[in-house]
Design an enzyme around this catalytic site. Structure first.
Site, PDB file in Angstrom:
ATOM      1  N   GLU A  35      -7.890  10.842  31.622  1.00 52.80           N
ATOM      2  CA  GLU A  35      -7.274  12.034  32.217  1.00 52.80           C
ATOM      3  C   GLU A  35      -7.111  11.831  33.712  1.00 52.80           C
ATOM      4  O   GLU A  35      -8.075  11.526  34.412  1.00 52.80           O
ATOM      5  CB  GLU A  35      -8.143  13.267  31.939  1.00 52.80           C
ATOM      6  CG  GLU A  35      -7.724  14.543  32.661  1.00 52.80           C
ATOM      7  CD  GLU A  35      -6.265  14.924  32.442  1.00 52.80           C
ATOM      8  OE1 GLU A  35      -5.555  15.119  33.448  1.00 52.80           O
ATOM      9  OE2 GLU A  35      -5.829  15.022  31.275  1.00 52.80           O
ATOM     10  N   LEU A  39     -10.211  17.577  33.062  1.00 50.93           N
ATOM     11  CA  LEU A  39     -10.369  17.860  31.642  1.00 50.93           C
ATOM     12  C   LEU A  39      -9.952  19.308  31.386  1.00 50.93           C
ATOM     13  O   LEU A  39     -10.340  20.206  32.126  1.00 50.93           O
ATOM     14  CB  LEU A  39     -11.841  17.644  31.260  1.00 50.93           C
ATOM     15  CG  LEU A  39     -12.167  17.268  29.824  1.00 50.93           C
ATOM     16  CD1 LEU A  39     -11.435  16.014  29.404  1.00 50.93           C
ATOM     17  CD2 LEU A  39     -13.675  17.071  29.674  1.00 50.93           C
ATOM     18  N   THR A  42      -3.207  21.408  31.503  1.00 57.17           N
ATOM     19  CA  THR A  42      -2.405  22.545  31.953  1.00 57.17           C
ATOM     20  C   THR A  42      -2.977  23.863  31.463  1.00 57.17           C
ATOM     21  O   THR A  42      -3.084  24.829  32.222  1.00 57.17           O
ATOM     22  CB  THR A  42      -0.947  22.396  31.453  1.00 57.17           C
ATOM     23  OG1 THR A  42      -0.357  21.275  32.105  1.00 57.17           O
ATOM     24  CG2 THR A  42      -0.126  23.641  31.760  1.00 57.17           C
ATOM     25  N   SER A 141       2.932  18.501  28.912  1.00 62.07           N
ATOM     26  CA  SER A 141       4.251  18.900  29.409  1.00 62.07           C
ATOM     27  C   SER A 141       4.178  19.310  30.869  1.00 62.07           C
ATOM     28  O   SER A 141       3.094  19.445  31.439  1.00 62.07           O
ATOM     29  CB  SER A 141       4.799  20.059  28.567  1.00 62.07           C
ATOM     30  OG  SER A 141       3.941  21.185  28.654  1.00 62.07           O
ATOM     31  N   GLY A 175      14.472  33.145  33.766  1.00 59.03           N
ATOM     32  CA  GLY A 175      14.018  32.825  32.419  1.00 59.03           C
ATOM     33  C   GLY A 175      13.269  33.993  31.811  1.00 59.03           C
ATOM     34  O   GLY A 175      12.280  34.461  32.383  1.00 59.03           O
ATOM     35  N   GLU A 182       5.702  37.096  31.041  1.00 61.99           N
ATOM     36  CA  GLU A 182       4.287  37.283  31.384  1.00 61.99           C
ATOM     37  C   GLU A 182       4.114  37.462  32.889  1.00 61.99           C
ATOM     38  O   GLU A 182       3.418  38.382  33.344  1.00 61.99           O
ATOM     39  CB  GLU A 182       3.453  36.105  30.875  1.00 61.99           C
ATOM     40  CG  GLU A 182       3.260  36.120  29.369  1.00 61.99           C
ATOM     41  CD  GLU A 182       2.313  35.054  28.844  1.00 61.99           C
ATOM     42  OE1 GLU A 182       1.996  35.102  27.650  1.00 61.99           O
ATOM     43  OE2 GLU A 182       1.893  34.164  29.636  1.00 61.99           O
ATOM     44  N   GLU A 198      18.115  36.061  32.417  1.00 67.26           N
ATOM     45  CA  GLU A 198      18.045  35.246  31.199  1.00 67.26           C
ATOM     46  C   GLU A 198      19.460  34.946  30.707  1.00 67.26           C
ATOM     47  O   GLU A 198      20.253  35.854  30.484  1.00 67.26           O
ATOM     48  CB  GLU A 198      17.242  35.987  30.120  1.00 67.26           C
ATOM     49  CG  GLU A 198      17.298  35.371  28.730  1.00 67.26           C
ATOM     50  CD  GLU A 198      16.849  33.921  28.674  1.00 67.26           C
ATOM     51  OE1 GLU A 198      17.642  33.079  28.201  1.00 67.26           O
ATOM     52  OE2 GLU A 198      15.719  33.625  29.116  1.00 67.26           O
ATOM     53  N   ARG A 263       9.309  24.235  29.489  1.00 67.64           N
ATOM     54  CA  ARG A 263       8.510  23.066  29.840  1.00 67.64           C
ATOM     55  C   ARG A 263       9.087  21.822  29.175  1.00 67.64           C
ATOM     56  O   ARG A 263       9.570  21.876  28.042  1.00 67.64           O
ATOM     57  CB  ARG A 263       7.046  23.265  29.429  1.00 67.64           C
ATOM     58  CG  ARG A 263       6.393  24.464  30.131  1.00 67.64           C
ATOM     59  CD  ARG A 263       4.916  24.572  29.810  1.00 67.64           C
ATOM     60  NE  ARG A 263       4.152  23.448  30.322  1.00 67.64           N
ATOM     61  CZ  ARG A 263       3.711  23.324  31.578  1.00 67.64           C
ATOM     62  NH1 ARG A 263       3.969  24.259  32.471  1.00 67.64           N
ATOM     63  NH2 ARG A 263       3.014  22.260  31.944  1.00 67.64           N
ATOM     64  N   HIS A 433     -11.349  51.906  10.368  1.00 62.39           N
ATOM     65  CA  HIS A 433     -10.683  53.030  11.030  1.00 62.39           C
ATOM     66  C   HIS A 433     -11.558  53.546  12.168  1.00 62.39           C
ATOM     67  O   HIS A 433     -12.755  53.710  11.996  1.00 62.39           O
ATOM     68  CB  HIS A 433     -10.447  54.158  10.019  1.00 62.39           C
ATOM     69  CG  HIS A 433      -9.826  55.378  10.621  1.00 62.39           C
ATOM     70  ND1 HIS A 433      -8.495  55.430  10.963  1.00 62.39           N
ATOM     71  CD2 HIS A 433     -10.374  56.582  10.955  1.00 62.39           C
ATOM     72  CE1 HIS A 433      -8.229  56.625  11.472  1.00 62.39           C
ATOM     73  NE2 HIS A 433      -9.344  57.335  11.473  1.00 62.39           N
TER      74      HIS A 433
END
EC number: 1.8.1.4
Length: 456
Positions: A35, A39, A42, A141, A175, A182, A198, A263, A433
């Site tokens: 790596e 560790l 992303t 990615s 986008g 988010e 978009e 990505r 419930h």
């Protein structure tokens, strides 16, 4: 050069790489994990975990602002972004420390440095060669941009957005997919003026069209502006703002431009092509058992065409470890992987959309249950619903949900889909419930032909 051998050499320590390493070690195989950064990759450091921490802070801000509707006298004095980042970094740091401990406990040899795949069984790191009976490519990615759109200054990707030390007063989000909506949700909760651009006709365009309409309605109520079906043509920045140009001729001024156009596979510069790995548009091609065209070389996660989700990479990693150990595991089916978009409200789904089901089966039966019929959803004051898609004379092949916290319901939804359950299999199951899981139960009761609280 030193030559170090292992049963597995794994290139990349993100969700796919470390899951593969830990499962292989648990099966008694020797593992070298390479790596170049930290560790966790992303997902832990620049993706899933920090963005969801920001989203939770945003939810707290909304609750403080909206306390009156619950009879609680509260107000939002402001958002301390340094405090938010401290909280976020604390979560990331704790999980990172845990991963390091797991690597040590599993006796995985972690090699820090940029790895290059130099032969079908060899990875080179800073002059050292690591040879494996099997090699797993797991380099993940990167955040893409558009041709000619340079990431610098006020033009950022999600990589920079998770570490911002200020709250932009205004943002254009380029986008309207998962990452875009988010961050739009976070910044709107923090008080920013947000506009999403978009090119496709709707937000979250890979989801069922019903979900897009639900989300768009909720975003309008929240004051989030979005322009769909319009293309970006350029951006210019000065010291204090970015000017974003659209194909329609419109120009939008904002403090920050977030480029959230998806990505791309992080395959360049790792020696894959030179070593003869079959590739397409930068992705590594595999069969359903995640084998590349080279013997004993596998690829997992975002590097492989398909859904770019941390839990997909994680499951790929486990699958490959078990495959190498000779356990003959069941392949990971793409449609059976749950998908969650963690904006406000959340979008969660598994299986096929209505359009996909009609294309595959020549028709589909659907039922939509509105959260207005669910007690817990009314307590939370969230709108949305559950949509079921059933194959003609067959099982349920798609479940899509919109509403706050519905990401927590997708566990049951993916069990239903992956077990190929019929409505009458699920209808007798008892749901506690009051919980939002009852919305799933009620939807299946209705689809099984015995509706109780009918809210279409």
């Amino acid at each position: 050069m030193t030559d170090t051998s292992a049963d597995l050499v794994i290139l990349g320590g993100g969700s796919g790489g470390y899951a593969c390493a830990f499962r292989a070690a648990g099966l008694g195989l020797s593992v070298v994990l390479v790596e170049k950064d930290k560790l966790g990759g992303t997902c832990l450091h620049r993706g899933c975990i920090p963005t969801k921490a920001l989203l939770h802070a945003a939810e707290v801000a909304d609750l403080a602002r909206e306390g009156d509707q619950f009879g609680v006298k509260s107000s939002l004095e402001g958002v301390d972004i340094a405090g938010v980042n401290s909280y976020k970094d604390g979560v990331v740091g704790g999980l990172y420390k845990g991963l390091q401990g797991l690597a040590k406990a599993n006796k995985v040899t972690v090699v820090e440095g940029k790895g290059t795949f130099v032969a079908p069984n060899t990875v080179e790191v800073d002059g050292e060669r690591y040879t494996g009976r099997n090699v797993v490519l797991a380099t993940g990615s990167y955040a893409r941009t558009l041709p000619g759109l340079e990431i610098s200054g006020r033009i950022i990707t999600s990589d920079q957005a998770v570490h911002l030390d200020y709250i932009p007063s205004s943002v254009v989000v380029l986008g309207g997919g998962v990452i875009g909506v988010e961050f739009a949700s976070v910044w709107a909760s923090f008080g920013a003026d947000v506009t999403i651009v978009e090119a496709l006709p709707r937000l979250v365009p890979l989801e069922d069209e019903w979900a897009s309409k639900q989300l768009e309605r909720a975003f309008r109520k929240r004051g989030i502006t979005f322009k769909t079906g319009v293309r970006f043509t350029g951006a210019e920045q000065n010291g204090s703002s970015v000017s974003v140009s659209l194909e329609s001729g419109e120009t939008i001024e904002a403090e920050t431009l977030l480029v959230a156009v998806g990505r791309g596979p992080n395959s360049a510069g790792h020696g894959y092509e030179e070593a003869g790995v079959a590739m397409e548009r930068g992705f590594v091609l595999t069969d359903e058992r995640l084998r590349t065209n080279l013997d004993n070389v596998y690829a997992v996660g975002d590097l492989v065409p398909g859904l770019q989700l941390a839990h997909r990479g994680f499951q790929h990693g486990i699958f490959v470890a078990e495959e190498i150990a000779g356990l003959a595991p069941r392949p990971v089916e793409e449609a059976g992987i749950p998908r969650v978009t963690y904006c406000k409200p959340e979008v969660a789904s598994v299986g096929l959309t209505e359009a996909q089901a009609k294309e595959r089966y020549g028709g589909a039966e659907t039922y939509t249950y509105a959260l207005s019929g669910n007690g817990k959803s009314q307590i939370l004051k969230t709108a949305g619903g559950v949509k079921l898609v059933k194959a003609p004379d067959g099982p349920v092949v798609g479940i899509t949900m919109v509403g706050e916290r519905v990401g927590e319901l997708v566990g049951e939804a993916q069990l239903i889909y992956n077990w190929e359950a019929y409505p009458e299999d699920v209808a007798p199951l008892v749901h506690a419930h009051p919980t939002q899981t009852e919305a799933l139960g009620e939807a299946f009761l209705a689809l099984a032909g015995k509706p109780l609280h009918v809210h279409g």
